[in-house]
Write a protein that holds these residues in place. Structure first.
Motif, mmCIF file in Angstrom:
data_model
loop_
_atom_site.group_PDB
_atom_site.id
_atom_site.type_symbol
_atom_site.label_atom_id
_atom_site.label_comp_id
_atom_site.label_asym_id
_atom_site.label_seq_id
_atom_site.Cartn_x
_atom_site.Cartn_y
_atom_site.Cartn_z
ATOM 1 N N ARG A 123 -26.318 19.295 -8.325
ATOM 2 C CA ARG A 123 -26.399 20.457 -7.427
ATOM 3 C C ARG A 123 -25.402 21.555 -7.840
ATOM 4 O O ARG A 123 -25.708 22.734 -7.767
ATOM 5 C CB ARG A 123 -26.170 20.018 -5.982
ATOM 6 N N PHE A 158 -26.634 25.271 -9.040
ATOM 7 C CA PHE A 158 -26.111 26.433 -8.322
ATOM 8 C C PHE A 158 -25.162 27.265 -9.189
ATOM 9 O O PHE A 158 -24.802 28.385 -8.837
ATOM 10 C CB PHE A 158 -25.388 25.923 -7.067
ATOM 11 N N GLU A 165 -24.813 27.416 0.280
ATOM 12 C CA GLU A 165 -25.978 26.893 1.020
ATOM 13 C C GLU A 165 -26.075 27.551 2.396
ATOM 14 O O GLU A 165 -27.168 27.880 2.868
ATOM 15 C CB GLU A 165 -25.844 25.381 1.190
ATOM 16 N N HIS A 201 -22.317 22.802 6.762
ATOM 17 C CA HIS A 201 -22.597 22.502 5.354
ATOM 18 C C HIS A 201 -21.366 21.899 4.682
ATOM 19 O O HIS A 201 -21.488 20.988 3.853
ATOM 20 C CB HIS A 201 -23.053 23.767 4.620
ATOM 21 N N GLN A 212 -27.290 31.072 2.009
ATOM 22 C CA GLN A 212 -28.712 31.033 1.640
ATOM 23 C C GLN A 212 -29.578 30.803 2.874
ATOM 24 O O GLN A 212 -30.644 31.400 3.029
ATOM 25 C CB GLN A 212 -28.929 29.883 0.652
ATOM 26 N N GLN A 213 -29.094 29.930 3.739
ATOM 27 C CA GLN A 213 -29.846 29.612 4.955
ATOM 28 C C GLN A 213 -29.860 30.813 5.906
ATOM 29 O O GLN A 213 -30.861 31.104 6.544
ATOM 30 C CB GLN A 213 -29.204 28.409 5.629
ATOM 31 N N GLU A 258 -21.342 18.298 2.789
ATOM 32 C CA GLU A 258 -21.044 18.204 1.351
ATOM 33 C C GLU A 258 -19.750 17.432 1.102
ATOM 34 O O GLU A 258 -19.640 16.714 0.108
ATOM 35 C CB GLU A 258 -20.987 19.602 0.721
ATOM 36 N N LEU A 276 -20.255 25.229 -2.989
ATOM 37 C CA LEU A 276 -21.681 24.891 -2.849
ATOM 38 C C LEU A 276 -22.096 24.986 -1.379
ATOM 39 O O LEU A 276 -23.123 25.582 -1.041
ATOM 40 C CB LEU A 276 -21.914 23.481 -3.382
#
Ligand code: BTN
Length: 270
Positions: free
Chosen positions: A214, A218, A109, A196, A112-113, A200, A105
């Protein structure tokens, strides 16, 4: 964006930056190494090791994956392993699926960022996908002689085009450069991922109940027809997501089933 990280690998100032800007307390960098996870498993046995410790390489030559799988990589890929204290990340450990999912995850993330709009997803239990192709994998292992620590290995195809990969890998995988057309600064990508991962894993340590939601959001399998093979046990049905224990929830013709381990095939195409 590209400052030829692919050609030269990580430099001393990159390593300083990684320690300064992330939760990592010490970095061991290799120009090349067989497997960062194998090295991290040995390093984890050092009692005075400052944690989290990072083993990082410019080129991994014999990467390991889940089970007997191997992990192909090339220059320009990100391949690293973290040694973290077990108590810190998983007080209620019931297998390592939760940690794989949480790391996956975090990797998603971060990607994605870095590149909003990428169609990223988690393929339970330890893969990160872009659309129908694998871009990253997670391998969680416990050092046999240091069971109070955990090694979390991460491999992500960043600037290594799959055009150079062996055919069986090229058919199933992709890289950031292949999907975006851009080369990325590997230090920037790594720092983003480590931040990240830190966040997490903290959520995992405090048993944050929002994590399962989440993972499910995802999870690229949610709502799809899947086949989960765990030894002789085959489960076929519609994936309903991932529960708090990290199990894949599958609605079958015989009712709901929880899969705690296994290899998933998506049925009915991409
Ligand atoms: C999988 O796809 O089954 C997991 C792949 C994990 C690969 C990473 S690369 C860094 C670390 N070192 C290894 O030997 N494996 C992991």
């Amino acid at each position: 964006m590209d400052r030829s990280v692919t050609a030269h690998g990580f430099r001393p100032d990159d390593l300083v930056r990684i320690r300064r800007d992330t939760f990592v307390q010490c970095v061991e960098h290799h120009r090349d190494i067989a497997s960062t996870n194998t090295r991290a498993l040995s390093l984890a046995e050092e009692p005075g090791l400052a944690l989290p410790a990072l083993v990082l390489t410019d080129l991994q030559t014999a990467g390991r994956g889940r089970g007997a799988n191997r992990w192909w990589s090339d220059r320009g890929a990100l391949t690293f392993s973290l040694v973290v204290p077990r108590s810190h990340v998983e007080p209620l450990s019931a297998g390592w699926t939760r940690m794989s999912l949480t790391t996956g995850l975090a990797v998603g993330e971060a990607l994605q960022q870095l590149r909003p709009g990428l169609e990223l997803g988690l393929k339970w239990p330890n893969d990160v996908y872009v659309r129908s192709r694998k871009i990253g994998g997670i391998l969680v292992e416990v050092p046999p002689r240091a069971p109070d620590r955990v090694v979390v290995g991460v491999g992500v195809n960043v600037n290594n085009s799959l055009a150079c990969a062996p055919a069986p890998v090229a058919e199933l995988a992709t890289s950031l450069i292949d999907v975006t057309g851009y080369a990325f600064d590997l230090t920037v990508v790594l720092v983003q991922m480590l931040r990240h991962i830190a966040d997490e894993l903290t959520a995992l340590a405090r048993a944050d109940s929002a994590l399962a939601r989440r993972w499910t959001v995802f999870c690229m399998l949610t709502g799809r027809q899947v086949r989960v093979a765990a030894g002789q046990r085959i489960t076929i049905g519609t994936c309903q997501g991932i529960d708090e224990s990290g199990a894949l929830q599958v609605d079958t013709a015989h009712g709901p089933q929880r899969c705690l381990s296994g290899v998933v095939t998506v049925l009915g195409g991409d």
